[in-house]
Design an enzyme around this catalytic site. Structure first.
Site, PDB file in Angstrom:
ATOM      1  N   GLN A 227      -8.022   3.203   0.624  1.00  0.00           N
ATOM      2  CA  GLN A 227      -8.385   3.340   0.231  1.00  0.00           C
ATOM      3  C   GLN A 227      -9.005   4.440  -0.794  1.00  0.00           C
ATOM      4  O   GLN A 227      -8.631   5.613   1.283  1.00  0.00           O
ATOM      5  CB  GLN A 227      -9.597   2.625  -0.258  1.00  0.00           C
TER       6      GLN A 227
ATOM      7  N   LYS B  75     -10.883  -6.441  -3.803  1.00  0.00           N
ATOM      8  CA  LYS B  75      -8.814  -5.863  -3.048  1.00  0.00           C
ATOM      9  C   LYS B  75      -9.343  -7.719  -2.853  1.00  0.00           C
ATOM     10  O   LYS B  75      -8.545  -8.270  -2.590  1.00  0.00           O
ATOM     11  CB  LYS B  75      -8.969  -4.969  -2.658  1.00  0.00           C
TER      12      LYS B  75
ATOM     13  N   ASP C 110       0.892   0.796  -4.099  1.00  0.00           N
ATOM     14  CA  ASP C 110       0.051   1.575  -5.863  1.00  0.00           C
ATOM     15  C   ASP C 110       1.363   2.432  -5.335  1.00  0.00           C
ATOM     16  O   ASP C 110       0.478   2.745  -7.092  1.00  0.00           O
ATOM     17  CB  ASP C 110      -0.700   2.793  -4.029  1.00  0.00           C
TER      18      ASP C 110
END
Ligand code: NAD
Length: 302
Positions: free
Chosen positions: A98, A54, A121
């Site tokens: 994460q 990422k 997200d």
């Protein structure tokens, strides 16, 4: 019949170019770039590799990327303080925590503390609600479902009036993609069925699908004879079924298989995604798109 391959890698590259152009444009006109913080707690090897990918993508696109690695003994309260700091930071448009978080940390509490307008997200209940309502309410569609929809649309597949069958009802793939495909919108307007572990006749539902989206995490679950000839098959499943030696590096790597029996299915379907190289590459791409859009929302450009 041999299906047309929907290559996630090609669609990813196309979208990344568009994002890069969007970043340059905003930088020129407004003097700012998207800011993304990735919070990694602990040293889970899989998480490290996801976060690394990422960060690499964000940097290549010209984002301001902050890598915030924290020790595995961090508490829920300490994480909440950290999230609050980034919620208030004007240079940050996207906050990514994460998962999974270490045992003992209240994952739900942490994710719900992220400012919904920085939740790139798309997992915050407010963004789940926005997705359900649809239309201009939607800010951050969750990344894997958003990637799936892009693959379908960019492959020129008609969704309006199509029978879409989604195998799996998880919060990160099955439920949101079903929701997105039934919205009154371009790239949607489908008649959607969700099937799951309690469905009585999985095969009968799959056989009706013009677009079959499979996200069960069971290798080879969907049999070739369940596929309607000419259908579009999106295989989200990523299952480790063994190991193989990489042709490039000579090292051992995981042997991956999807939820659909690819070799036989490609002779029946009209379109199909491979595993790997299908849906997989799309997820990070859509995270970047959401982060750019977050900045655009802030600047009143969307
Ligand atoms: P999950 O385990 O949370 O959900 C799986 C769903 O499939 C459940 O709702 C379950 O009811 C259904 N299911 C399982 N077995 C079934 C069966 N035999 N018959 C009918 N339904 C069944 O999984 P998830 O997080 O949604 O992920 C699904 C798959 O997609 C996994 O292989 C995962 O690795 C993969 N995945 C890939 C990406 C990506 O490529 N970027 C992202 C997310 C998930």
């Amino acid at each position: 019949m041999t299906a047309k391959l929907i290559k996630g890698t090609e669609i990813r590259d196309e979208i990344l170019k568009e994002i890069e152009a969007g970043v340059k444009d905003i930088k020129e006109k407004h003097g700012v770039v998207p800011g993304l913080v990735t919070i990694l707690v602990g040293e889970n090897p899989a998480s490290i590799s996801y976060v690394t990918a990422k960060i690499k993508t964000a940097k290549a696109l010209g984002f301001n990327e902050i890598q915030d690695n924290q020790s595995p003994d961090m508490t829920t309260e300490e994480l909440l303080v950290l999230i609050d700091k980034y919620n208030k930071d004007d240079a940050i448009n996207g906050i990514l925590v994460q998962l999974p978080l270490p045992k003992g940390v209240d994952e739900k509490k942490v994710l719900n503390a992220i400012d919904p307008d920085k939740d790139v997200d798309g997992f915050h209940p407010i963004n789940v609600g926005r997705l359900m309502i649809g239309g201009p309410e939607v800010k951050f569609p969750p990344c894997t479902p958003a990637g799936i929809q892009e693959m379908i649309v960019r492959s020129g597949i008609e969704t309006s009036g199509a029978e879409v069958v989604v195998v799996g009802r998880s919060n990160i793939v099955g439920k949101p993609i079903a929701n997105m495909m039934l919205q009154k919108a371009d790239g949607a307007n489908a008649t959607v069925t969700i099937v799951h572990t309690r469905t009585k006749d999985l095969a009968a539902h799959c056989k009706r699908a013009d677009i079959l989206i499979v996200a069960a995490g069971v290798p080879g679950l969907v049999k070739p004879e369940w596929i309607k000839p000419g259908a579009c098959v999106i295989d989200v499943g990523v299952n480790r079924v063994g190991e193989k030696i990489s042709e490039k590096t000579g090292k051992k790597i995981a042997l991956l298989k999807g939820d659909v029996d690819f070799d036989e299915a490609k002779e029946i379907a009209g379109y199909i995604t491979p595993v790997p190289g299908g849906v997989g590459p799309m997820t990070i791409t859509m995270l970047m798109k959401n982060t750019l859009n977050s900045l655009k929302f802030k600047l009143g450009l969307m």
